[in-house]
Design an enzyme around this catalytic site. Structure first.
Site, PDB file in Angstrom:
ATOM      1  N   CYS A 133     -65.262 -47.001 -16.002  1.00  0.00           N
ATOM      2  CA  CYS A 133     -65.344 -47.308 -14.580  1.00  0.00           C
ATOM      3  C   CYS A 133     -64.390 -46.447 -13.770  1.00  0.00           C
ATOM      4  O   CYS A 133     -63.169 -46.636 -13.827  1.00  0.00           O
ATOM      5  CB  CYS A 133     -65.033 -48.793 -14.367  1.00  0.00           C
ATOM      6  SG  CYS A 133     -64.971 -49.291 -12.640  1.00  0.00           S
ATOM      7  N   CYS A 164     -62.348 -48.355 -11.192  1.00  0.00           N
ATOM      8  CA  CYS A 164     -61.250 -49.125 -11.784  1.00  0.00           C
ATOM      9  C   CYS A 164     -60.099 -48.223 -12.212  1.00  0.00           C
ATOM     10  O   CYS A 164     -58.927 -48.549 -11.979  1.00  0.00           O
ATOM     11  CB  CYS A 164     -61.740 -49.903 -13.003  1.00  0.00           C
ATOM     12  SG  CYS A 164     -63.182 -50.939 -12.723  1.00  0.00           S
ATOM     13  N   ASP A 165     -60.412 -47.092 -12.852  1.00  0.00           N
ATOM     14  CA  ASP A 165     -59.392 -46.296 -13.519  1.00  0.00           C
ATOM     15  C   ASP A 165     -59.213 -44.893 -12.959  1.00  0.00           C
ATOM     16  O   ASP A 165     -58.315 -44.165 -13.398  1.00  0.00           O
ATOM     17  CB  ASP A 165     -59.721 -46.181 -15.022  1.00  0.00           C
ATOM     18  CG  ASP A 165     -59.821 -47.546 -15.693  1.00  0.00           C
ATOM     19  OD1 ASP A 165     -59.117 -48.455 -15.250  1.00  0.00           O
ATOM     20  OD2 ASP A 165     -60.606 -47.678 -16.655  1.00  0.00           O
TER      21      ASP A 165
END
Length: 300
Positions: A129, A132-133
């Protein structure tokens, strides 16, 4: 005892909850991981009616709020089985639930390459993701493995954050939507390794590189990266129900547009069922159809 228990709280499950509650049915939605499902990983949606642009997380929150405002109950639990009968029993890790009808809206999970040490590197340089990251790799060099719509979304976001993005695609071309592909062509920090597959990961505790093989020449090479994102699609989350409902050869629940499975009173909606297109809007349509047809049998 509930009229309808819905397994999964993505767009399909939450829409089913909204329609079922509007029909006056008691509803419980069970989710094992993240309310909103895979859509929460989409940083920007531009093809959902009513919004020229909205994040997947924001859209999921609106759906959840609407379902709960109508009186749907929601809870966290991992469903491990469903026992047929009248009523049906939904078996969770925490407890058992009785329902007159069940809607399976379990969605799908991120696919893996199943290479040695893959699980070790997840969270240690290997991610699924970008929203997300991605921030962890600001100004660095990352690889994106895949060339479909999932990969294109990751590439677009990472190209705004990272110094360089290398796309590793097993085919000679990208397979996502043409409009998204054209958008990427304007960016100068993206390079492509076509006809190439990843055969291994390198690094000690943290991923430092990929082992690549050209599918046409057989030539092997190594790509040094600060991180890599697996974006090769998803697999259905239907293993727990394989002894109850019919699955196709890919593990998707056999169900048509009406959501009906081979088991009376059990319906399927969203990415977990057999269908041509897996989009947020088709998941929403599935949820509505499954709920309406479930209500129809309960009212018969």
């Amino acid at each position: 005892m509930y009229d309808i228990v819905i397994v999964g709280a993505g767009p399909a499950g939450l829409t089913a909850a909204i329609y079922a509650r509007r029909a006056g049915k008691t509803v419980l939605v069970l989710e094992k991981d993240t309310f909103g499902g895979q859509i929460t990983f989409s940083p920007k949606l531009e093809n959902y009616p009513g919004f020229s642009e909205i994040s997947g997380n924001a859209l999921a929150e609106k759906m959840l709020e609407q379902a709960m405002a109508l009186g749907a109950e929601v809870d966290m639990d991992t469903v491990t089985a469903i026992e047929d009968g009248s009523p049906k029993t939904v078996v969770g890790e925490r407890r058992r639930y009785k329902a007159r009808a069940v809607i399976l809206a379990t969605g799908a999970r991120h696919r893996r390459l199943n290479l040695p040490r893959e699980e070790d590197f997840i969270g240690n340089g290997l991610s699924f993701c970008a929203v997300c990251d991605g921030a962890f790799y600001a100004g660095q060099h990352v690889a994106v493995i895949g060339g479909g719509n999932t990969a294109l979304q990751e590439i677009a976001l990472l190209s705004e954050i990272c110094r360089q993005v290398t796309v590793v695609q097993n085919l000679a071309f990208l397979t996502g939507e043409q409009q998204m592909i054209e958008g990427l062509q304007e960016k100068h920090n993206i390079d492509y390794c076509f006809n190439t597959v990843v055969t291994g990961y390198e690094g000690q505790d943290v991923l430092t590189g990929l082992v690549l093989r050209n599918t046409q020449t057989g030539e092997e090479s190594r790509l040094s990266v600060d991180g890599a994102f697996l974006a090769i699609g998803t697999a259905p989350e239907n293993e727990a129900f394989s002894s109850l409902v019919a699955l196709d050869s890919f593990g998707y629940i056999c169900a048509g547009e009406d959501g009906r499975t081979n088991v009376p009173g059990v319906f399927a909606a969203g990415d977990c069922r057999t269908k041509a297109y897996r989009q947020a809007v088709t998941a929403v349509a599935d949820g509505a159809a499954a709920a309406l047809n479930a209500c129809k049998i309960l009212d018969a």
